[in-house]
Design an enzyme around this catalytic site. Sequence first.
Site, PDB file in Angstrom:
ATOM      1  N   SER A   1      37.497  30.369  39.133  1.00  0.00           N
ATOM      2  CA  SER A   1      37.452  31.194  37.934  1.00  0.00           C
ATOM      3  C   SER A   1      36.634  30.524  36.820  1.00  0.00           C
ATOM      4  O   SER A   1      35.444  30.293  36.993  1.00  0.00           O
ATOM      5  CB  SER A   1      38.888  31.521  37.494  1.00  0.00           C
ATOM      6  OG  SER A   1      38.925  32.519  36.511  1.00  0.00           O
TER       7      SER A   1
ATOM      8  N   ASP B   1      39.651  41.608  43.652  1.00  0.00           N
ATOM      9  CA  ASP B   1      39.700  40.738  42.471  1.00  0.00           C
ATOM     10  C   ASP B   1      39.315  41.543  41.237  1.00  0.00           C
ATOM     11  O   ASP B   1      38.209  42.058  41.127  1.00  0.00           O
ATOM     12  CB  ASP B   1      38.735  39.569  42.664  1.00  0.00           C
ATOM     13  CG  ASP B   1      38.966  38.433  41.676  1.00  0.00           C
ATOM     14  OD1 ASP B   1      39.381  38.714  40.534  1.00  0.00           O
ATOM     15  OD2 ASP B   1      38.708  37.282  42.041  1.00  0.00           O
TER      16      ASP B   1
ATOM     17  N   HIS C   1      42.275  37.629  42.764  1.00  0.00           N
ATOM     18  CA  HIS C   1      41.854  36.420  42.063  1.00  0.00           C
ATOM     19  C   HIS C   1      42.654  35.175  42.445  1.00  0.00           C
ATOM     20  O   HIS C   1      42.085  34.103  42.668  1.00  0.00           O
ATOM     21  CB  HIS C   1      41.971  36.658  40.555  1.00  0.00           C
ATOM     22  CG  HIS C   1      41.102  35.790  39.713  1.00  0.00           C
ATOM     23  ND1 HIS C   1      39.731  35.899  39.690  1.00  0.00           N
ATOM     24  CD2 HIS C   1      41.398  34.787  38.847  1.00  0.00           C
ATOM     25  CE1 HIS C   1      39.226  35.020  38.853  1.00  0.00           C
ATOM     26  NE2 HIS C   1      40.221  34.320  38.329  1.00  0.00           N
TER      27      HIS C   1
END
Length: 395
Positions: free
Chosen positions: A168, A338, A371
């Site tokens: 991320s 995601d 995610h």
Amino acid sequence: MAKYPSNPLLLVALLCAFAAAGINSLDQNGICKSLVETQGYTCQDHQVTTEDGYILGLQRIPFGRSSNNSTAQKLPVLLQHGLMMDAAAWLINPPDQALAFILADKGFDVWLANARGTQASRGHQSLSTNDPTYWEWTWDQLAAYDLPAFFNYVNNQTAQKVHYVGHSLGTLSVLAALSQQKLSNTLRSAALLSPVAYLGQITTVLGRISAQSYSADGLYSSGIREYPPQGVAGQNLETFLCSQPGVDCSNFMAAVTGPNCCITPTSSNLIFQHIPQSTSTKNMVHLSEMIRRGTITMFDYVFPAINMQHYNQLTPPVYNMASIPKDVPLFFGYGGRDALSDVNDVKALLNDLSDHDKDKLVEQYVEEYAHMDFIMGGNAKQKVYDPLLTFFGQH
């Protein structure tokens, strides 16, 4: 600093659950004692000081449980967590499922970075976290100062170039650094899980609602520099966001990150003992700009005169992803569900890298992953980490 329109971003929905559930903070014994040594691994605490004075915590797992105790010839791997997390993110699952332990058991020298502001990285040579100036940074500074400091330290300790794994926000910082020709002398390869560069097409309901609420500039204007806010400000923020149509704070992880397929209840409960970690309100403003504009630039101070003071130009400089050296080995792991690292945004990034050396760029697409699956999925070893290890073996 200029007044600007913005919003709190991405993980702010977690505030709703944290306040309701009374989540515990990170074990005061620290990451080594609470998460690594308890699994039977050796762990060392290190400190790194950045050029701008921040003192950052770094944990090292020098070898696995079954390997010899020598670090000679072991290749170092640096793991960098995402927004509002810390190095605990890599250690939540059992050892046969958690990337940090898997790498150690495969013979790598594992280093776990903690971004400034997190519990292990709240030191500074002259500032206290109570000083608003301490929080005057965004991911620009993570790319410019934190990452180079981590890489240089690990390189100096091991005399080896460093493999990197980011998740991320930990991918955004390394992409930005590489686009400015940083890290070339210390980086061996970079694996980017749930890569974040463009954010204009995120599908998270919370992210979209937050992007129109302009809350972060209000927080900043009221003097709140550390994020998430505490006390009345935090309560007001959670009340506002959790009352918005389409936001389900009872299922906050899905609301923020997308419907993760493969995280066990045990791992889900454990991660909330270690998050949210602090970031800066200014960092949230910067990320908000990216969502609204769909661009990747340095922080925009809005007023051209102030941008001129900081950048010697009227608008913030652009991070040109096409400027990343074409021979840097890159591994992209991204998922079809995601909501933060949206497939369309990832494709836009990959399009910028269309001239990258074909044998130096690997894509690992997992249709069912959202995610958090990339760092907490019970089957991530098979879906992501085994291909990642193959990639490391080739570089």
